[in-house]
Design a protein around this motif. Sequence first.
Motif, mmCIF file in Angstrom:
data_model
loop_
_atom_site.group_PDB
_atom_site.id
_atom_site.type_symbol
_atom_site.label_atom_id
_atom_site.label_comp_id
_atom_site.label_asym_id
_atom_site.label_seq_id
_atom_site.Cartn_x
_atom_site.Cartn_y
_atom_site.Cartn_z
ATOM 1 N N MET A 55 11.806 30.572 -15.100
ATOM 2 C CA MET A 55 12.078 29.843 -13.861
ATOM 3 C C MET A 55 10.885 29.944 -12.911
ATOM 4 N N VAL A 56 10.372 31.147 -12.729
ATOM 5 C CA VAL A 56 9.234 31.341 -11.822
ATOM 6 C C VAL A 56 7.992 30.640 -12.352
ATOM 7 N N PHE A 85 4.210 23.681 -8.416
ATOM 8 C CA PHE A 85 3.434 23.769 -7.176
ATOM 9 C C PHE A 85 1.946 23.608 -7.440
ATOM 10 N N ALA A 86 1.462 24.190 -8.524
ATOM 11 C CA ALA A 86 0.041 24.052 -8.871
ATOM 12 C C ALA A 86 -0.292 22.597 -9.178
ATOM 13 N N TYR A 87 0.608 21.902 -9.867
ATOM 14 C CA TYR A 87 0.386 20.488 -10.182
ATOM 15 C C TYR A 87 0.311 19.652 -8.905
ATOM 16 N N GLN A 144 -0.592 20.695 -5.936
ATOM 17 C CA GLN A 144 -1.836 21.034 -5.254
ATOM 18 C C GLN A 144 -3.022 20.326 -5.904
ATOM 19 N N ILE A 145 -3.038 20.272 -7.222
ATOM 20 C CA ILE A 145 -4.121 19.585 -7.929
ATOM 21 C C ILE A 145 -4.086 18.095 -7.625
ATOM 22 N N ARG A 146 -2.905 17.502 -7.584
ATOM 23 C CA ARG A 146 -2.798 16.076 -7.246
ATOM 24 C C ARG A 146 -3.327 15.810 -5.838
ATOM 25 N N ARG A 147 -3.011 16.712 -4.889
ATOM 26 C CA ARG A 147 -3.530 16.557 -3.524
ATOM 27 C C ARG A 147 -5.048 16.665 -3.503
ATOM 28 N N ASP A 148 -5.595 17.624 -4.255
ATOM 29 C CA ASP A 148 -7.049 17.783 -4.310
ATOM 30 C C ASP A 148 -7.719 16.554 -4.914
ATOM 31 N N ILE A 149 -7.108 15.991 -5.948
ATOM 32 C CA ILE A 149 -7.665 14.781 -6.571
ATOM 33 C C ILE A 149 -7.636 13.621 -5.588
ATOM 34 N N ALA A 150 -6.552 13.472 -4.858
ATOM 35 C CA ALA A 150 -6.449 12.384 -3.873
ATOM 36 C C ALA A 150 -7.494 12.565 -2.770
#
Length: 113
Positions: free
Chosen positions: A41-42, A49-51, A53-59
């Motif tokens: 679960m964790v 959450f990591a995914y 964050q990566i999507r935000r960084d890519i954008a």
Amino acid sequence: MQPIYAKARALDQWYAQNARTCFMVMLAVLIASFAAYMFFMVSSLSSGFAYQQIRRDIANTESRIADLEAERIARMKVVDLAFAKERGFIEVSPTRYIASAASAERFTMRDAQ
């Protein structure tokens, strides 16, 4: 062959002697399964959450690249011949050829006879 009651009685007797061991084994299995459930679960939540964050960084990176490209295009339109000469550009004179046609004679097999 022993009747079913005898087998059940033997099992009851065995359980009465090993009840504590059975309880401990079941408790260990329950704790291990709960620990495995919590681990998965964790790890699932942290991957999500990591995914994000990566999507935000890519954008953000794509936005920064678009801004830089727009700035480059704007600067390319600003440069003209007057601006370049002001910065030290010297125009090259067109190339002049001495003779555009070949001046040497050509010999062929017909001339050799």
